[in-house]
Design a protein around this motif. Sequence first.
Motif, PDB file in Angstrom:
ATOM      1  N   GLU A 178       0.896  -1.229  -0.219  1.00  0.00           N
ATOM      2  CA  GLU A 178      -0.428  -0.438  -0.545  1.00  0.00           C
ATOM      3  C   GLU A 178       0.503   1.429   0.184  1.00  0.00           C
ATOM      4  O   GLU A 178       0.565   2.171  -0.036  1.00  0.00           O
ATOM      5  N   TRP A 179       2.135   1.239   0.415  1.00  0.00           N
ATOM      6  CA  TRP A 179       2.975   1.994   0.191  1.00  0.00           C
ATOM      7  C   TRP A 179       3.234   3.472  -0.361  1.00  0.00           C
ATOM      8  O   TRP A 179       3.531   4.431  -0.453  1.00  0.00           O
ATOM      9  N   GLU A 180       3.372   2.860  -1.892  1.00  0.00           N
ATOM     10  CA  GLU A 180       3.706   3.577  -2.855  1.00  0.00           C
ATOM     11  C   GLU A 180       2.411   4.586  -3.290  1.00  0.00           C
ATOM     12  O   GLU A 180       2.713   5.561  -4.082  1.00  0.00           O
ATOM     13  N   ALA A 181       1.059   4.436  -3.013  1.00  0.00           N
ATOM     14  CA  ALA A 181       0.718   5.674  -3.030  1.00  0.00           C
ATOM     15  C   ALA A 181      -0.681   5.282  -1.883  1.00  0.00           C
ATOM     16  O   ALA A 181      -1.020   4.691  -1.183  1.00  0.00           O
ATOM     17  N   PRO A 182      -1.364   6.709  -1.932  1.00  0.00           N
ATOM     18  CA  PRO A 182      -2.972   6.642  -1.549  1.00  0.00           C
ATOM     19  C   PRO A 182      -4.054   6.026  -1.482  1.00  0.00           C
ATOM     20  O   PRO A 182      -4.084   5.005  -2.938  1.00  0.00           O
ATOM     21  N   ASP A 183      -5.047   5.662  -0.816  1.00  0.00           N
ATOM     22  CA  ASP A 183      -6.169   4.803  -0.757  1.00  0.00           C
ATOM     23  C   ASP A 183      -7.015   5.118  -1.706  1.00  0.00           C
ATOM     24  O   ASP A 183      -7.451   4.227  -3.216  1.00  0.00           O
ATOM     25  N   THR A 184      -6.726   6.397  -2.305  1.00  0.00           N
ATOM     26  CA  THR A 184      -7.901   6.754  -3.143  1.00  0.00           C
ATOM     27  C   THR A 184      -6.925   5.918  -4.953  1.00  0.00           C
ATOM     28  O   THR A 184      -8.205   5.652  -5.893  1.00  0.00           O
ATOM     29  N   TYR A 185      -5.703   6.498  -4.768  1.00  0.00           N
ATOM     30  CA  TYR A 185      -5.444   5.679  -5.995  1.00  0.00           C
ATOM     31  C   TYR A 185      -5.376   4.786  -6.163  1.00  0.00           C
ATOM     32  O   TYR A 185      -5.704   3.656  -7.361  1.00  0.00           O
ATOM     33  N   TRP A 186      -5.200   4.041  -4.874  1.00  0.00           N
ATOM     34  CA  TRP A 186      -5.437   2.107  -5.873  1.00  0.00           C
ATOM     35  C   TRP A 186      -7.214   1.756  -5.597  1.00  0.00           C
ATOM     36  O   TRP A 186      -6.819   0.451  -5.207  1.00  0.00           O
ATOM     37  N   ASN A 187      -7.870   2.788  -5.590  1.00  0.00           N
ATOM     38  CA  ASN A 187      -9.797   2.242  -5.453  1.00  0.00           C
ATOM     39  C   ASN A 187     -10.220   1.624  -4.378  1.00  0.00           C
ATOM     40  O   ASN A 187     -10.864   1.381  -4.445  1.00  0.00           O
ATOM     41  N   SER A 188      -9.479   1.299  -3.372  1.00  0.00           N
ATOM     42  CA  SER A 188      -9.739   0.476  -1.991  1.00  0.00           C
ATOM     43  C   SER A 188     -10.813   1.619  -1.631  1.00  0.00           C
ATOM     44  O   SER A 188     -11.759   0.392  -1.104  1.00  0.00           O
ATOM     45  N   THR A 189     -11.091   2.832  -2.001  1.00  0.00           N
ATOM     46  CA  THR A 189     -12.175   3.567  -1.286  1.00  0.00           C
ATOM     47  C   THR A 189     -13.071   3.221  -2.686  1.00  0.00           C
ATOM     48  O   THR A 189     -14.265   4.095  -1.777  1.00  0.00           O
ATOM     49  N   GLU A 190     -13.044   3.185  -2.797  1.00  0.00           N
ATOM     50  CA  GLU A 190     -14.383   2.727  -3.980  1.00  0.00           C
ATOM     51  C   GLU A 190     -14.558   0.924  -3.306  1.00  0.00           C
ATOM     52  O   GLU A 190     -15.780   0.407  -3.156  1.00  0.00           O
ATOM     53  N   PHE A 191     -13.520   0.326  -3.375  1.00  0.00           N
ATOM     54  CA  PHE A 191     -13.410  -1.671  -3.801  1.00  0.00           C
ATOM     55  C   PHE A 191     -14.373  -1.836  -2.322  1.00  0.00           C
ATOM     56  O   PHE A 191     -15.309  -2.213  -1.787  1.00  0.00           O
ATOM     57  N   LEU A 192     -13.054  -0.519  -1.216  1.00  0.00           N
ATOM     58  CA  LEU A 192     -14.030  -1.277   0.164  1.00  0.00           C
ATOM     59  C   LEU A 192     -15.600  -0.900   0.501  1.00  0.00           C
ATOM     60  O   LEU A 192     -15.727  -2.249   1.060  1.00  0.00           O
ATOM     61  N   PRO A 193     -16.240  -0.141  -0.097  1.00  0.00           N
ATOM     62  CA  PRO A 193     -17.600  -0.211   0.173  1.00  0.00           C
ATOM     63  C   PRO A 193     -18.299  -1.081   0.137  1.00  0.00           C
ATOM     64  O   PRO A 193     -19.251  -1.774  -0.153  1.00  0.00           O
ATOM     65  N   TRP A 194     -17.692  -1.343  -1.431  1.00  0.00           N
ATOM     66  CA  TRP A 194     -18.756  -2.078  -2.043  1.00  0.00           C
ATOM     67  C   TRP A 194     -18.495  -4.032  -1.376  1.00  0.00           C
ATOM     68  O   TRP A 194     -19.497  -4.700  -1.336  1.00  0.00           O
ATOM     69  N   LEU A 195     -17.090  -4.283  -0.643  1.00  0.00           N
ATOM     70  CA  LEU A 195     -17.118  -5.382  -0.178  1.00  0.00           C
ATOM     71  C   LEU A 195     -17.763  -5.635   0.965  1.00  0.00           C
ATOM     72  O   LEU A 195     -18.162  -6.425   1.606  1.00  0.00           O
ATOM     73  N   TYR A 196     -18.300  -4.356   1.887  1.00  0.00           N
ATOM     74  CA  TYR A 196     -18.423  -4.296   2.831  1.00  0.00           C
ATOM     75  C   TYR A 196     -20.348  -3.966   2.895  1.00  0.00           C
ATOM     76  O   TYR A 196     -20.759  -4.464   3.827  1.00  0.00           O
ATOM     77  N   ASN A 197     -20.430  -3.849   1.732  1.00  0.00           N
ATOM     78  CA  ASN A 197     -21.900  -3.457   1.783  1.00  0.00           C
ATOM     79  C   ASN A 197     -23.134  -4.193   0.585  1.00  0.00           C
ATOM     80  O   ASN A 197     -23.962  -4.427   0.894  1.00  0.00           O
ATOM     81  N   ASP A 198     -22.189  -4.723  -0.411  1.00  0.00           N
ATOM     82  CA  ASP A 198     -22.870  -5.387  -1.767  1.00  0.00           C
ATOM     83  C   ASP A 198     -22.022  -6.675  -2.286  1.00  0.00           C
ATOM     84  O   ASP A 198     -22.890  -6.998  -3.382  1.00  0.00           O
ATOM     85  N   SER A 199     -20.645  -7.009  -1.970  1.00  0.00           N
ATOM     86  CA  SER A 199     -20.668  -8.140  -2.497  1.00  0.00           C
ATOM     87  C   SER A 199     -21.251  -9.201  -1.936  1.00  0.00           C
ATOM     88  O   SER A 199     -21.976  -9.169  -0.407  1.00  0.00           O
ATOM     89  N   PRO A 200     -21.095 -10.688  -1.879  1.00  0.00           N
ATOM     90  CA  PRO A 200     -21.472 -11.596  -1.807  1.00  0.00           C
ATOM     91  C   PRO A 200     -20.622 -12.179  -0.154  1.00  0.00           C
ATOM     92  O   PRO A 200     -21.242 -12.736   0.101  1.00  0.00           O
ATOM     93  N   VAL A 201     -20.029 -11.813  -0.064  1.00  0.00           N
ATOM     94  CA  VAL A 201     -19.294 -12.066   1.018  1.00  0.00           C
ATOM     95  C   VAL A 201     -19.300 -11.075   2.473  1.00  0.00           C
ATOM     96  O   VAL A 201     -18.651 -10.961   3.207  1.00  0.00           O
ATOM     97  N   LYS A 202     -20.025  -9.918   2.756  1.00  0.00           N
ATOM     98  CA  LYS A 202     -20.493  -8.709   2.840  1.00  0.00           C
ATOM     99  C   LYS A 202     -20.489  -8.775   4.494  1.00  0.00           C
ATOM    100  O   LYS A 202     -19.860  -8.418   5.869  1.00  0.00           O
ATOM    101  N   ASP A 203     -20.764 -10.184   4.571  1.00  0.00           N
ATOM    102  CA  ASP A 203     -21.667 -10.496   5.964  1.00  0.00           C
ATOM    103  C   ASP A 203     -20.002 -11.433   6.553  1.00  0.00           C
ATOM    104  O   ASP A 203     -20.552 -10.896   8.431  1.00  0.00           O
TER     105      ASP A 203
END
Length: 245
Positions: A21-46
């Motif tokens: 992760e240290w190379e760039a901010p979370d916005t660059y990695w799209n973590s800020t898009e991926f993690l909300p999807w993961l926790y709210n809408d993905s098949p493994v959200k629970d």
Amino acid sequence: LPEMVDLVNRYKPDLIWSDGEWEAPDTYWNSTEFLPWLYNDSPVKDQIMVNDRWGKGNPCNHGGYLTCQDKYKPATLPKRKWEMCTTLDKKAWGYCTSLSLLFLSSVQELIEVVSFGGNYLINIGPTRDGIIPPIFEERLHSVGSWLSINGEGIYASNPWRVQMEKNTTTKSAAYAFFTSWPQNGVVQLNSPIPTESTKVTMLGIPKLLKWSESSVGKDLIIALPEFSPNIANMKIWVLKLQDVH
Ligand SMILES: *[C@@H]1O[C@H](CO)[C@@H](O)[C@H](O)[C@H]1NC(C)=O
Ligand SMILES: CC(=O)N[C@H]1CO[C@H](CO)[C@@H](O)[C@@H]1O
């Protein structure tokens, strides 16, 4: 981002361990898009769990649980769930033919981590054709055979009020781990406060052990079995203390 989404949809993981992760901010990695999807809408959200390496500045601050830096080990009991990630080969995360600095045993580190409420991750590097070398296999099996007897003090345990005597507790008992067999056959603990109904046993041995309280300093004095049992070839024994404060 599409690759991460594909991985999750296809394999439905319980845990995602992100790194680099240290190379760039979370916005660059799209973590800020991926993690909300993961926790709210993905098949493994629970059930999904993630570590803390999702962008520069995240480790030790944001995350499902904290890994901070590699081989991180806190000095006091952390408020949050954490993990020590470490290697069996002291020098390498990948397979390295020299293997010159292999740890003899990981159990002592495991109990130290667990007594501080941590998770313990042991890395081994498979060879280029995907084989786990026998020396690693042997080390992992030895941890497993120790756990088959003593796992009761590890799994589902919570940190006790004292860590330096290396105790963990479940709802009903505290567990004391010790790593050298005293010559006089007596273990003296100064943190647990016994009650009238206190029972002491050693994991792997069915009988109750005799205990008393010293008049000076109120230490709990425990008479060990006459011979040191060779528990899974490892010199780490576990006392189970029931009904202590
Ligand atoms: C982030 O997402 C955008 C839009 O989907 C994409 O163009 C970009 O390559 C992604 N960034 C990374 C580092 O994968
Ligand atoms: C980290 C921690 O909890 N340390 C405690 C261990 O136990 C000793 C003695 O009982 C305390 O003084 C420490 O604070």
